[in-house]
Design a protein around this motif. Structure first.
Motif, PDB file in Angstrom:
ATOM      1  N   VAL A  92      38.427  69.153  41.988  1.00  0.00           N
ATOM      2  CA  VAL A  92      38.411  67.787  41.452  1.00  0.00           C
ATOM      3  C   VAL A  92      39.706  67.034  41.769  1.00  0.00           C
ATOM      4  O   VAL A  92      39.674  65.881  42.199  1.00  0.00           O
ATOM      5  CB  VAL A  92      38.195  67.782  39.921  1.00  0.00           C
ATOM      6  N   GLY A  93      40.839  67.701  41.553  1.00  0.00           N
ATOM      7  CA  GLY A  93      42.111  67.024  41.783  1.00  0.00           C
ATOM      8  C   GLY A  93      42.728  66.522  40.501  1.00  0.00           C
ATOM      9  O   GLY A  93      43.846  66.034  40.491  1.00  0.00           O
ATOM     10  N   ASP A  94      42.003  66.607  39.389  1.00  0.00           N
ATOM     11  CA  ASP A  94      42.547  66.180  38.099  1.00  0.00           C
ATOM     12  C   ASP A  94      41.930  67.083  37.024  1.00  0.00           C
ATOM     13  O   ASP A  94      40.989  67.814  37.284  1.00  0.00           O
ATOM     14  CB  ASP A  94      42.180  64.710  37.851  1.00  0.00           C
ATOM     15  N   GLY A  95      42.509  67.024  35.817  1.00  0.00           N
ATOM     16  CA  GLY A  95      41.952  67.829  34.733  1.00  0.00           C
ATOM     17  C   GLY A  95      42.500  69.243  34.700  1.00  0.00           C
ATOM     18  O   GLY A  95      41.924  70.125  34.067  1.00  0.00           O
ATOM     19  N   THR A  96      43.646  69.454  35.354  1.00  0.00           N
ATOM     20  CA  THR A  96      44.175  70.818  35.427  1.00  0.00           C
ATOM     21  C   THR A  96      44.710  71.285  34.073  1.00  0.00           C
ATOM     22  O   THR A  96      44.551  72.444  33.708  1.00  0.00           O
ATOM     23  CB  THR A  96      45.291  70.920  36.489  1.00  0.00           C
ATOM     24  N   THR A  97      45.325  70.364  33.337  1.00  0.00           N
ATOM     25  CA  THR A  97      45.840  70.750  32.022  1.00  0.00           C
ATOM     26  C   THR A  97      44.674  71.087  31.094  1.00  0.00           C
ATOM     27  O   THR A  97      44.678  72.119  30.404  1.00  0.00           O
ATOM     28  CB  THR A  97      46.669  69.611  31.412  1.00  0.00           C
ATOM     29  N   THR A  98      43.668  70.227  31.107  1.00  0.00           N
ATOM     30  CA  THR A  98      42.480  70.440  30.282  1.00  0.00           C
ATOM     31  C   THR A  98      41.908  71.834  30.520  1.00  0.00           C
ATOM     32  O   THR A  98      41.620  72.563  29.567  1.00  0.00           O
ATOM     33  CB  THR A  98      41.410  69.382  30.640  1.00  0.00           C
ATOM     34  N   ALA A  99      41.748  72.200  31.778  1.00  0.00           N
ATOM     35  CA  ALA A  99      41.123  73.483  32.107  1.00  0.00           C
ATOM     36  C   ALA A  99      41.926  74.657  31.548  1.00  0.00           C
ATOM     37  O   ALA A  99      41.368  75.583  30.958  1.00  0.00           O
ATOM     38  CB  ALA A  99      40.975  73.609  33.623  1.00  0.00           C
ATOM     39  N   VAL A 100      43.239  74.597  31.704  1.00  0.00           N
ATOM     40  CA  VAL A 100      44.076  75.710  31.255  1.00  0.00           C
ATOM     41  C   VAL A 100      44.132  75.777  29.723  1.00  0.00           C
ATOM     42  O   VAL A 100      44.054  76.854  29.120  1.00  0.00           O
ATOM     43  CB  VAL A 100      45.493  75.581  31.853  1.00  0.00           C
ATOM     44  N   VAL A 101      44.236  74.615  29.096  1.00  0.00           N
ATOM     45  CA  VAL A 101      44.278  74.574  27.636  1.00  0.00           C
ATOM     46  C   VAL A 101      42.975  75.131  27.060  1.00  0.00           C
ATOM     47  O   VAL A 101      42.978  75.894  26.086  1.00  0.00           O
ATOM     48  CB  VAL A 101      44.538  73.122  27.151  1.00  0.00           C
ATOM     49  N   GLU A 133      24.867  76.100  28.844  1.00  0.00           N
ATOM     50  CA  GLU A 133      24.280  75.037  28.029  1.00  0.00           C
ATOM     51  C   GLU A 133      25.166  73.779  28.089  1.00  0.00           C
ATOM     52  O   GLU A 133      24.670  72.655  28.136  1.00  0.00           O
ATOM     53  CB  GLU A 133      24.132  75.540  26.575  1.00  0.00           C
ATOM     54  N   SER A 134      26.484  73.980  28.120  1.00  0.00           N
ATOM     55  CA  SER A 134      27.417  72.841  28.183  1.00  0.00           C
ATOM     56  C   SER A 134      27.161  71.998  29.426  1.00  0.00           C
ATOM     57  O   SER A 134      27.223  70.767  29.375  1.00  0.00           O
ATOM     58  CB  SER A 134      28.864  73.329  28.232  1.00  0.00           C
ATOM     59  N   GLN A 135      26.880  72.677  30.547  1.00  0.00           N
ATOM     60  CA  GLN A 135      26.627  71.940  31.783  1.00  0.00           C
ATOM     61  C   GLN A 135      25.429  71.018  31.596  1.00  0.00           C
ATOM     62  O   GLN A 135      25.442  69.860  32.004  1.00  0.00           O
ATOM     63  CB  GLN A 135      26.352  72.902  32.957  1.00  0.00           C
ATOM     64  N   ARG A 136      24.386  71.562  30.961  1.00  0.00           N
ATOM     65  CA  ARG A 136      23.171  70.760  30.748  1.00  0.00           C
ATOM     66  C   ARG A 136      23.442  69.598  29.797  1.00  0.00           C
ATOM     67  O   ARG A 136      23.046  68.463  30.048  1.00  0.00           O
ATOM     68  CB  ARG A 136      22.057  71.648  30.169  1.00  0.00           C
ATOM     69  N   ILE A 137      24.128  69.904  28.695  1.00  0.00           N
ATOM     70  CA  ILE A 137      24.383  68.866  27.683  1.00  0.00           C
ATOM     71  C   ILE A 137      25.193  67.721  28.287  1.00  0.00           C
ATOM     72  O   ILE A 137      24.865  66.548  28.131  1.00  0.00           O
ATOM     73  CB  ILE A 137      25.145  69.478  26.480  1.00  0.00           C
ATOM     74  N   LEU A 138      26.249  68.081  29.009  1.00  0.00           N
ATOM     75  CA  LEU A 138      27.121  67.041  29.566  1.00  0.00           C
ATOM     76  C   LEU A 138      26.397  66.211  30.617  1.00  0.00           C
ATOM     77  O   LEU A 138      26.579  64.997  30.708  1.00  0.00           O
ATOM     78  CB  LEU A 138      28.375  67.679  30.163  1.00  0.00           C
ATOM     79  N   LYS A 139      25.558  66.872  31.397  1.00  0.00           N
ATOM     80  CA  LYS A 139      24.825  66.151  32.440  1.00  0.00           C
ATOM     81  C   LYS A 139      23.894  65.115  31.815  1.00  0.00           C
ATOM     82  O   LYS A 139      23.775  63.986  32.299  1.00  0.00           O
ATOM     83  CB  LYS A 139      24.034  67.156  33.283  1.00  0.00           C
ATOM     84  N   LYS A 496      32.360  65.620  36.551  1.00  0.00           N
ATOM     85  CA  LYS A 496      32.795  66.885  37.158  1.00  0.00           C
ATOM     86  C   LYS A 496      34.110  67.407  36.576  1.00  0.00           C
ATOM     87  O   LYS A 496      34.364  68.608  36.539  1.00  0.00           O
ATOM     88  CB  LYS A 496      32.908  66.681  38.673  1.00  0.00           C
ATOM     89  N   ILE A 497      34.974  66.497  36.110  1.00  0.00           N
ATOM     90  CA  ILE A 497      36.260  66.945  35.577  1.00  0.00           C
ATOM     91  C   ILE A 497      36.014  67.900  34.397  1.00  0.00           C
ATOM     92  O   ILE A 497      36.700  68.909  34.236  1.00  0.00           O
ATOM     93  CB  ILE A 497      37.132  65.732  35.161  1.00  0.00           C
ATOM     94  N   LYS A 498      35.002  67.601  33.589  1.00  0.00           N
ATOM     95  CA  LYS A 498      34.710  68.447  32.422  1.00  0.00           C
ATOM     96  C   LYS A 498      33.862  69.648  32.792  1.00  0.00           C
ATOM     97  O   LYS A 498      34.146  70.763  32.355  1.00  0.00           O
ATOM     98  CB  LYS A 498      33.959  67.658  31.346  1.00  0.00           C
ATOM     99  N   THR A 499      32.823  69.430  33.597  1.00  0.00           N
ATOM    100  CA  THR A 499      31.961  70.569  33.908  1.00  0.00           C
ATOM    101  C   THR A 499      32.749  71.645  34.655  1.00  0.00           C
ATOM    102  O   THR A 499      32.627  72.824  34.371  1.00  0.00           O
ATOM    103  CB  THR A 499      30.740  70.141  34.753  1.00  0.00           C
ATOM    104  N   GLN A 500      33.622  71.207  35.568  1.00  0.00           N
ATOM    105  CA  GLN A 500      34.424  72.175  36.319  1.00  0.00           C
ATOM    106  C   GLN A 500      35.421  72.879  35.402  1.00  0.00           C
ATOM    107  O   GLN A 500      35.602  74.093  35.468  1.00  0.00           O
ATOM    108  CB  GLN A 500      35.154  71.485  37.471  1.00  0.00           C
ATOM    109  N   ALA A 501      36.082  72.110  34.540  1.00  0.00           N
ATOM    110  CA  ALA A 501      37.085  72.697  33.645  1.00  0.00           C
ATOM    111  C   ALA A 501      36.434  73.742  32.749  1.00  0.00           C
ATOM    112  O   ALA A 501      36.970  74.846  32.572  1.00  0.00           O
ATOM    113  CB  ALA A 501      37.743  71.607  32.804  1.00  0.00           C
TER     114      ALA A 501
END
Ligand code: ADP
Ligand code: MG
Length: 534
Positions: A92-101, A133-139, A496-501
């Motif tokens: 993605v290129g962004d959301g790196t802090t979110t993913a680690v946290v 399930e999160s992937q489906r909900i967010l989509k 994608k920032i959330k689904t990937q994280a």
């Protein structure tokens, strides 16, 4: 112990081994420490970190992946968490802090279940179900975005830059980014593709961030090779070459035995003829600019200058490729079969902050453009570059997938609600794991609040009640502490920032949970390390 009471060593001397509970807890602890370290940088009110390397060079940044890369983390489980940030950066290129946290919090809540005697396999199963399930909900929650939704694209860029080094100039920067995107984006039917590399970001010290500009072409960190050449050419016809414009050394070395002076003269004459013919071929092609990946002979430089042809030598391969995409030129590998020349309105050498650079600008239909970042100090331009990269990554991810979501923890809150409901449909232990997964997502609103000096529990309660009332876009306004409609306030992020994280954070959490044995070999003996591979 063996029969004769001798210990049996199955591992080489110097190896270390942690087993069972202790291995697991140490790994979880290490991962949590990594997450805790960068947590304070999350969100618009997040703080920066100052990193000093062994040479004393300083980086000031808010960017999760940059911090983790510079920290040179050694612990194996902690390194796995750093990998999440790198994956997020690549994807993605962004959301790196979110993913680690998130990864840290998944493990923290899993640890509580371990304490309650729930087996790691059950936890990982529940986590996997919750992640899917999160992937489906967010989509289902996300909204569509098209290339023509320019306001939305600007909002994505603005959101990425909120509270970063670029804060004050983000309107200006967002517009530049949108312009750049429009040039280089590829549309194929309904498929939109934006290659992040097609927007080159150059930086130069001096002036202010507001002087950052978009160049419809390429900027080369190069000088025009000969002082006799013009400094500027209009209606540039550009020749790109990946061969040297000189007679190869080896050809001259090739056993020439000169026995009398006339032979030497004829040899030199011959060489001169060859060099002249090089320039004739170039001039005949109509080119008035030459970018050469290899060297250019002094005499050739002189002759090109006489023909009013500009040239630069030893241009990087990657730049030659970008020049081709910007100007429409083909790269030529032989002077006898010159490829198509590229076109740009202007090619000129410009002195920016004590450095000469060659601008290839106003290309007609550039597929690569350049953003030239300006700023008062090196730390500023570096951070602005990182933030622009984040914004471009977000826009690219949004357009590729065609979906966006509101930020400011709105999507997390909605996800928590849906996951809790979903958990009710599951049997006992898995239900606990899914609930723990959902609870972990609370770390995002909590951290955004905490970093803004707000009370995390108050904020969470207010957000929950808003979402319970059906305000599905309710997020936290970190500047006022109030609940806001994040969608209406233009706080927009790519889906994608959330689904990937969530995908990579949960994957690493599950992997760490399943490890019950850490076997570390001792230092490799020096001699074997120095052995070449083959
Ligand atoms: P990351 O490395 O994860 O991108 P950031 O420091 O960029 O970390 O913070 C991203 C978080 O900040 C996201 O949760 C995003 O929704 C939130 N955010 C961005 N802009 C705003 C805003 N204006 N108000 C509240 N939250 C915001
Ligand atoms: Mg960000």
């Amino acid at each position: 112990m063996s029969d004769n009471n001798q210990p049996i060593y199955i591992l080489p001397e110097g190896s270390k081994r942690d087993q069972g509970k202790s291995a697991q807890r140490l790994n979880i602890m290490a991962a949590k420490i990594v997450a805790e370290t960068i947590r304070t940088t999350l969100g618009p009110m997040g703080m920066d970190k100052m990193l000093v390397d062994t040479l004393g060079d300083v980086i000031v940044t808010n960017d999760g992946v940059t911090i983790l890369k510079e920290m040179q983390i050694e612990h194996p489980a902690a390194k796995m968490v750093v990998e999440i940030a790198k994956t997020q950066e690549d994807e993605v290129g962004d959301g790196t802090t979110t993913a680690v946290v998130l990864a840290g919090e998944f493990l923290k809540n899993a640890e509580k279940l371990l304490d309650d005697g729930i087996h790691p396999t059950v936890i990982t199963k529940g986590f996997r179900i919750a992640a899917d399930e999160s992937q489906r909900i967010l989509k289902a929650y996300a909204k569509d975005i098209k290339l023509s939704d320019e306001d939305l694209i600007l909002s994505i860029a603005n959101t990425a830059m909120t509270g970063k080094g670029a804060e004050f100039d983000r309107e200006h920067l967002s517009k530049i980014i949108l312009e750049a995107v429009k040039f280089v984006v590829n549309v194929d039917g309904t498929k939109v593709d934006l290659n992040r590399d097609s927007i080159k970001i150059e930086k130069r010290l001096g002036d202010g961030v507001e002087d950052t500009e978009l160049v419809r072409g390429i900027i080369l960190d190069k000088e025009i090779v000969h002082s006799g050449m013009p400094k500027k050419v209009k209606d540039a016809k550009i020749l790109l070459l990946d061969i040297p414009l000189e007679i190869k050394e080896t050809e001259i070395d090739a056993k020439i035995q000169i026995t009398d002076p006339s032979q030497l003269q004829s040899f030199l004459d011959n060489e001169e003829k060859m060099l002249k013919s090089i320039v004739t071929k170039i001039a005949n092609s109509g080119a008035n600019v030459v970018f050469c990946q290899k060297g250019i002979d002094d005499y050739v430089q002189h002759l090109l200058a006489k023909n009013n042809i500009i040239a630069a030598r030893r241009v990087k391969r990657s730049d030659i490729e970008k020049l081709a995409l910007s100007t429409g030129a083909q790269v030529s590998s032989s002077l006898d079969e010159l490829g198509k020349l590229g076109i740009a309105e202007v090619v000129e050498e410009v002195r920016v902050a004590d450095d000469d650079m060659i601008y290839v600008r106003e290309c007609k239909n550039p597929k690569v453009v350049t953003i030239l970042v300006r700023g008062g100090t090196e730390h500023v331009v570096d951070e602005i570059k990182r933030v622009i990269e984040d914004a471009i990554g977000d826009i690219s991810a949004a357009l590729k997938v065609g979906k966006v979501i509101p930020g400011a923890a709105a999507s997390e809150m909605e996800l928590i609600k849906a996951l809790e409901k979903f958990a009710q449909t599951l049997p006992g232990r898995e239900q606990l794991a899914v609930k723990a997964f959902a609870k972990s997502l609370e770390i995002i609103p909590k951290t955004l609040a905490e970093n803004a000096g707000l009370d995390p529990i108050d904020v969470l309660t207010e957000l929950k009640s808003a979402h319970d009332k059906g305000e599905i876009h309710a997020g936290i306004n970190v500047f006022t502490g109030k609940v806001m409609d994040a969608w209406k306030e233009d706080v927009i992020e790519p889906l994608k920032i959330k689904t990937q994280a969530i995908k990579s954070a949960s994957a690493v959490a599950m992997m760490i949970l399943r490890i019950d044995d850490v076997i570390a070999s001792g230092e490799a003996p020096q001699s074997s390390k120095d052995q070449p591979e083959d």
